[in-house]
Design an enzyme around this catalytic site. Structure first.
Site, PDB file in Angstrom:
ATOM      1  N   ARG A   1      -3.520   6.597   1.032  1.00  0.00           N
ATOM      2  CA  ARG A   1      -4.077   7.797   1.682  1.00  0.00           C
ATOM      3  C   ARG A   1      -3.162   8.493   2.675  1.00  0.00           C
ATOM      4  O   ARG A   1      -3.436   9.611   3.082  1.00  0.00           O
ATOM      5  CB  ARG A   1      -5.393   7.430   2.375  1.00  0.00           C
ATOM      6  CG  ARG A   1      -6.539   7.287   1.408  1.00  0.00           C
ATOM      7  CD  ARG A   1      -7.721   6.611   2.067  1.00  0.00           C
ATOM      8  NE  ARG A   1      -7.360   5.250   2.425  1.00  0.00           N
ATOM      9  CZ  ARG A   1      -8.176   4.388   3.020  1.00  0.00           C
ATOM     10  NH1 ARG A   1      -9.392   4.747   3.356  1.00  0.00           N
ATOM     11  NH2 ARG A   1      -7.768   3.168   3.288  1.00  0.00           N
TER      12      ARG A   1
ATOM     13  N   ASP B   1      -6.786  -2.749  -7.508  1.00  0.00           N
ATOM     14  CA  ASP B   1      -7.344  -3.422  -6.341  1.00  0.00           C
ATOM     15  C   ASP B   1      -7.600  -4.882  -6.669  1.00  0.00           C
ATOM     16  O   ASP B   1      -7.789  -5.234  -7.832  1.00  0.00           O
ATOM     17  CB  ASP B   1      -8.644  -2.748  -5.883  1.00  0.00           C
ATOM     18  CG  ASP B   1      -8.962  -3.117  -4.450  1.00  0.00           C
ATOM     19  OD1 ASP B   1      -8.371  -2.519  -3.549  1.00  0.00           O
ATOM     20  OD2 ASP B   1      -9.757  -4.050  -4.235  1.00  0.00           O
TER      21      ASP B   1
ATOM     22  N   TYR C   1     -15.202 -11.524  -0.179  1.00  0.00           N
ATOM     23  CA  TYR C   1     -15.973 -10.314  -0.528  1.00  0.00           C
ATOM     24  C   TYR C   1     -17.136 -10.662  -1.457  1.00  0.00           C
ATOM     25  O   TYR C   1     -18.209 -10.074  -1.367  1.00  0.00           O
ATOM     26  CB  TYR C   1     -15.054  -9.265  -1.181  1.00  0.00           C
ATOM     27  CG  TYR C   1     -13.996  -8.751  -0.223  1.00  0.00           C
ATOM     28  CD1 TYR C   1     -14.264  -7.691   0.631  1.00  0.00           C
ATOM     29  CD2 TYR C   1     -12.734  -9.350  -0.145  1.00  0.00           C
ATOM     30  CE1 TYR C   1     -13.301  -7.231   1.529  1.00  0.00           C
ATOM     31  CE2 TYR C   1     -11.771  -8.908   0.743  1.00  0.00           C
ATOM     32  CZ  TYR C   1     -12.054  -7.841   1.585  1.00  0.00           C
ATOM     33  OH  TYR C   1     -11.110  -7.404   2.465  1.00  0.00           O
TER      34      TYR C   1
ATOM     35  N   ARG D   1       0.815  -1.225   0.000  1.00  0.00           N
ATOM     36  CA  ARG D   1       0.000   0.000   0.000  1.00  0.00           C
ATOM     37  C   ARG D   1       0.847   1.274   0.000  1.00  0.00           C
ATOM     38  O   ARG D   1       0.450   2.287   0.570  1.00  0.00           O
ATOM     39  CB  ARG D   1      -0.958   0.032   1.198  1.00  0.00           C
ATOM     40  CG  ARG D   1      -2.050  -1.003   1.159  1.00  0.00           C
ATOM     41  CD  ARG D   1      -3.247  -0.495   0.356  1.00  0.00           C
ATOM     42  NE  ARG D   1      -4.269  -1.510   0.243  1.00  0.00           N
ATOM     43  CZ  ARG D   1      -5.399  -1.510   0.956  1.00  0.00           C
ATOM     44  NH1 ARG D   1      -5.639  -0.554   1.793  1.00  0.00           N
ATOM     45  NH2 ARG D   1      -6.276  -2.474   0.789  1.00  0.00           N
TER      46      ARG D   1
ATOM     47  N   ARG E   1      -6.794  11.468  -5.912  1.00  0.00           N
ATOM     48  CA  ARG E   1      -8.049  10.736  -5.762  1.00  0.00           C
ATOM     49  C   ARG E   1      -9.231  11.701  -5.812  1.00  0.00           C
ATOM     50  O   ARG E   1     -10.271  11.395  -6.400  1.00  0.00           O
ATOM     51  CB  ARG E   1      -8.081   9.923  -4.473  1.00  0.00           C
ATOM     52  CG  ARG E   1      -9.197   8.895  -4.533  1.00  0.00           C
ATOM     53  CD  ARG E   1      -9.448   8.223  -3.226  1.00  0.00           C
ATOM     54  NE  ARG E   1      -9.850   9.169  -2.210  1.00  0.00           N
ATOM     55  CZ  ARG E   1     -10.220   8.844  -0.985  1.00  0.00           C
ATOM     56  NH1 ARG E   1     -10.194   7.577  -0.617  1.00  0.00           N
ATOM     57  NH2 ARG E   1     -10.578   9.761  -0.129  1.00  0.00           N
TER      58      ARG E   1
HETATM   59  O1  CP3 Z   1      -0.035  -1.757  -2.472  1.00  0.00           O
HETATM   60  C1  CP3 Z   1      -0.341  -0.834  -3.268  1.00  0.00           C
HETATM   61  O2  CP3 Z   1       0.075   0.340  -3.130  1.00  0.00           O
HETATM   62  C2  CP3 Z   1      -1.139  -1.174  -4.508  1.00  0.00           C
HETATM   63  C3  CP3 Z   1      -2.542  -0.957  -4.446  1.00  0.00           C
HETATM   64  C4  CP3 Z   1      -3.472  -1.872  -3.665  1.00  0.00           C
HETATM   65  C5  CP3 Z   1      -4.715  -1.403  -3.188  1.00  0.00           C
HETATM   66  N1  CP3 Z   1      -5.408  -2.455  -2.665  1.00  0.00           N
HETATM   67  C6  CP3 Z   1      -5.191  -0.018  -3.288  1.00  0.00           C
HETATM   68  C7  CP3 Z   1      -6.299   0.424  -2.420  1.00  0.00           C
HETATM   69  C8  CP3 Z   1      -3.397  -3.233  -3.350  1.00  0.00           C
HETATM   70  C9  CP3 Z   1      -2.257  -4.211  -3.577  1.00  0.00           C
HETATM   71  C10 CP3 Z   1      -4.642  -3.601  -2.724  1.00  0.00           C
HETATM   72  C11 CP3 Z   1      -4.952  -4.965  -2.280  1.00  0.00           C
HETATM   73  C12 CP3 Z   1      -6.183  -5.222  -1.532  1.00  0.00           C
HETATM   74  N2  CP3 Z   1      -7.429  -4.645  -1.701  1.00  0.00           N
HETATM   75  C13 CP3 Z   1      -6.322  -6.243  -0.557  1.00  0.00           C
HETATM   76  C14 CP3 Z   1      -5.255  -7.210  -0.123  1.00  0.00           C
HETATM   77  C15 CP3 Z   1      -4.180  -6.598   0.685  1.00  0.00           C
HETATM   78  C16 CP3 Z   1      -4.593  -6.130   2.047  1.00  0.00           C
HETATM   79  O3  CP3 Z   1      -4.387  -4.929   2.302  1.00  0.00           O
HETATM   80  O4  CP3 Z   1      -5.026  -6.953   2.838  1.00  0.00           O
HETATM   81  C17 CP3 Z   1      -7.659  -6.208  -0.086  1.00  0.00           C
HETATM   82  C18 CP3 Z   1      -8.256  -7.094   0.992  1.00  0.00           C
HETATM   83  C19 CP3 Z   1      -8.339  -5.215  -0.827  1.00  0.00           C
HETATM   84  C20 CP3 Z   1      -9.787  -4.848  -0.757  1.00  0.00           C
HETATM   85  C21 CP3 Z   1      -9.969  -3.445  -0.366  1.00  0.00           C
HETATM   86  N3  CP3 Z   1      -9.663  -2.363  -1.172  1.00  0.00           N
HETATM   87  C22 CP3 Z   1     -10.460  -2.948   0.853  1.00  0.00           C
HETATM   88  C23 CP3 Z   1     -10.895  -3.816   2.023  1.00  0.00           C
HETATM   89  C24 CP3 Z   1     -10.453  -1.547   0.756  1.00  0.00           C
HETATM   90  C25 CP3 Z   1     -10.973  -0.560   1.751  1.00  0.00           C
HETATM   91  C26 CP3 Z   1     -10.168  -0.576   2.990  1.00  0.00           C
HETATM   92  C27 CP3 Z   1      -9.502   0.712   3.175  1.00  0.00           C
HETATM   93  O5  CP3 Z   1      -8.266   0.712   3.371  1.00  0.00           O
HETATM   94  O6  CP3 Z   1     -10.223   1.739   3.152  1.00  0.00           O
HETATM   95  C28 CP3 Z   1      -9.907  -1.201  -0.498  1.00  0.00           C
HETATM   96  C29 CP3 Z   1      -9.684   0.163  -1.019  1.00  0.00           C
HETATM   97  C30 CP3 Z   1      -8.288   0.521  -1.415  1.00  0.00           C
HETATM   98  N4  CP3 Z   1      -7.485  -0.237  -2.192  1.00  0.00           N
HETATM   99  C31 CP3 Z   1      -7.615   1.729  -1.102  1.00  0.00           C
HETATM  100  C32 CP3 Z   1      -6.375   1.682  -1.743  1.00  0.00           C
HETATM  101  C33 CP3 Z   1      -5.303   2.743  -1.778  1.00  0.00           C
HETATM  102  C34 CP3 Z   1      -8.186   2.880  -0.304  1.00  0.00           C
HETATM  103  C35 CP3 Z   1      -9.223   3.509  -1.143  1.00  0.00           C
HETATM  104  C36 CP3 Z   1      -9.274   4.990  -1.034  1.00  0.00           C
HETATM  105  O7  CP3 Z   1      -8.397   5.691  -1.604  1.00  0.00           O
HETATM  106  O8  CP3 Z   1     -10.243   5.444  -0.412  1.00  0.00           O
END
Ligand code: CP3
Length: 354
Positions: free
Chosen positions: A31, A77, A154, A27, A40
Site C-alpha cells: 500500500r 498471503d 489466526y 512487503r 487493488r
Molecule cells: O512481501 C510481499 O510483498 C508479498 C506479499 C505478502 C503479503 N502478506 C501481502 C499483503 C506477504 C509475504 C504477506 C505475509 C503475511 N500476511 C504475514 C507474515 C509477514 C508479516 O508481515 O508479519 C502475515 C501475518 C499476514 C496476514 C495478514 N495479511 C495481515 C495481518 C494483513 C492485514 C494487515 C495489514 O497490513 O493491513 C494482511 C493483508 C495483506 N497482505 C496486505 C498485503 C499487501 C494488505 C492488504 C491490502 O492491500 O489492504
C-alpha cells in the site's frame, strides 16, 4: 525457462561470494505504492487481487520497476492456506483478516483435513507461472508460506491478536490438540510450497511472525518443530538448482542458534537483534537476512543511508548477508525513501565483499 541474469540473492543465501550485498524488502509490493493502491482498487479487494494471476503478477512487478531489487516475491498471503481448509477468510477494511469459522475446540481441530491443494490454491501456482514468465530471468522469484504456529494463531483466534489467549490456552491445556493443528498445517504447507517450487519459485521463505510469543520450550515444540517438519518435506533442488529456504522468526533473538540447526539456508533477523550478535548465534552456519528497523524509512534519506551503513557494518565482511528490513515496510512510507535505502545498499556494500 530463461537463464537467471542476476543470481546475487541466491548466491548470498548459499553463502557463496558475491560482489555486493543483495537487497529485497518484505512487503515490497503493497500500500505504500500508489500504483498498488490503484490495482487493488481495480481488483475490488485484497483477496480478489490475490486470486487474479494477471493482477497479482502486475503488483509483484511494480516495486521492481522502481527499485534495483535483487528478488521478486510472489504476491499472495499466508492466510490462503486456512482459507483453502474452509475457514472462510475475509478482510475487514481497517481491521485486517477475519475467519468466519475459526477452530477453537478440540473437535473442530480434529475435523481439519489437508485440502486438495491443486484444486483450492491453483490460483497461487498460476500466479507463480505468470510472474516467472514476466520476470524473464531478470531476478529470482521467492515463494512463501506462514509458519504453522503463525497461521494457527489466526485460525484459532479468528483474527489478528496481540495476546493469543486461545492458542496459548491450547498449548497449556491441550498440547496434543495443538500438535495436531501444527501437523495438519505443516502437511498442507509442504504440498503448498512444493507446488510453488514446481510452478517456478526459486527460493522459499517461511514467515513465523508470532512463534516467539511462545516461551522457549513451547516455541521449540510447536513453532520450530512444525517448521522443521516443513523443511524436511520440501523439494530442495530443481533442474540442477538448489532451492534455498529462509526462516523468519520475528523476535527470535538467541533462539536463532536452535533455528540454524533446522536445515534452513538462511534466517531472517529483526532489528531487536544486531547482525553481529546474530552471526555469533548461528556461527556462520546459515546466511542472515535483515535487519533495518522499518521505522527508519520515516526519517530523511541521510538518516536512512546511515542506517544502511550501520546494518552492513554490523554484519561485517564476507558472504552470507541479504539486506532487508527487520519486518515488512508499512503503508505510510514515502516511496522515494525506499529508493534511498536500495541505492545506499548498492553504493555501500561492495567494500564488504573485497
Ligand atoms: O512481501 C510481499 O510483498 C508479498 C506479499 C505478502 C503479503 N502478506 C501481502 C499483503 C506477504 C509475504 C504477506 C505475509 C503475511 N500476511 C504475514 C507474515 C509477514 C508479516 O508481515 O508479519 C502475515 C501475518 C499476514 C496476514 C495478514 N495479511 C495481515 C495481518 C494483513 C492485514 C494487515 C495489514 O497490513 O493491513 C494482511 C493483508 C495483506 N497482505 C496486505 C498485503 C499487501 C494488505 C492488504 C491490502 O492491500 O489492504
Amino acid at each position: 525457462m530463461s537463464e537467471l541474469k542476476n543470481d546475487v540473492f541466491l548466491r548470498a543465501l548459499m553463502r557463496q561470494p558475491v560482489s555486493r550485498t543483495p537487497v529485497w524488502i518484505m512487503r515490497q509490493a503493497g500500500r505504500y505504492l500508489p500504483e498498488y493502491r490503484e490495482v487493488r482498487g481495480q481488483a475490488g479487494d485484497f483477496m480478489s487481487l490475490c486470486k487474479n494471476p494477471e493482477l497479482a503478477c502486475e503488483v509483484t512487478m511494480q516495486p521492481l520497476r522502481r527499485y534495483k531489487l535483487d528478488a521478486a516475491i510472489l504476491f499472495s498471503d499466508i492466510l490462503t492456506v486456512p482459507d483453502a481448509m474452509g475457514l472462510g477468510l475475509h478482510f475487514v477494511s481497517g481491521e485486517g483478516p477475519k475467519f468466519t469459522s475459526p477452530v477453537r475446540t478440540a473437535d473442530a481441530i480434529r475435523k481439519l483435513r489437508v485440502p486438495d491443494v491443486e484444486q483450492k490454491l491453483g490460483y497461487v501456482f498460476d500466479a507463480v507461472r505468470t510472474i516467472r514468465r514476466e520476470l524473464n530471468g531478470e531476478v529470482p522469484l521467492i515463494g512463501f508460506a506462514g509458519s504453522p504456529f503463525t497461521v494457527g494463531t489466526y485460525m484459532v483466534e479468528g483474527s489478528s491478536s496481540r495476546e493469543f489467549p486461545n492458542i496459548k490456552g491450547l498449548a497449556k491445556e491441550a498440547p496434543d490438540v495443538l500438535d495436531h493443528l501444527m501437523n495438519i498445517v505443516a502437511e498442507t504447507t509442504i504440498e503448498y510450497l512444493n507446488a510453488q517450487i514446481e510452478a517456478g519459485a526459486q527460493a522459499v521463505q517461511i514467515f513465523d511472525t508470532w512463534g516467539a510469543a511462545l516461551e522457549g520450550d513451547d516455541f521449540r515444540r510447536f513453532s520450530m518443530a512444525s517448521m522443521q517438519k516443513i523443511i524436511d518435506g520440501l523439494i530442495r533442488e530443481k533442474d540442477g538448482h538448489k532451492i534455498p529456504v529462509i526462516l523468519f522468526t520475528k523476535g527470535a533473538g538467541p533462539l536463532l542458534t536452535d533455528l540454524a540447526e533446522t536445515g534452513c539456508d538462511a534466517l531472517g533477523v529483526d532489528w531487536t537483534t544486531d547482525l553481529a550478535s546474530a552471526r555469533e548465534y548461528v556461527s556462520d552456519k546459515v546466511a542472515l537476512q535483515g535487519n533495518l528497523d522499518p521505522a527508519t524509512l520515516r526519517e530523511s534519506p541521510e538518516v536512512i543511508r546511515q542506517g544502511v551503513a550501520d546494518t552492513l557494518a554490523s554484519y561485517g565482511k564476507g558472504p552470507g548477508h541479504v539486506f532487508n528490513l527487520g519486518h515488512g515496510i508499512t503503508p505510510d512510507i514515502d516511496p522515494d525513501h525506499l529508493g534511498a535505502l536500495v541505492d545506499a545498499v548498492h553504493d555501500l556494500s561492495p567494500k564488504y565483499h573485497e
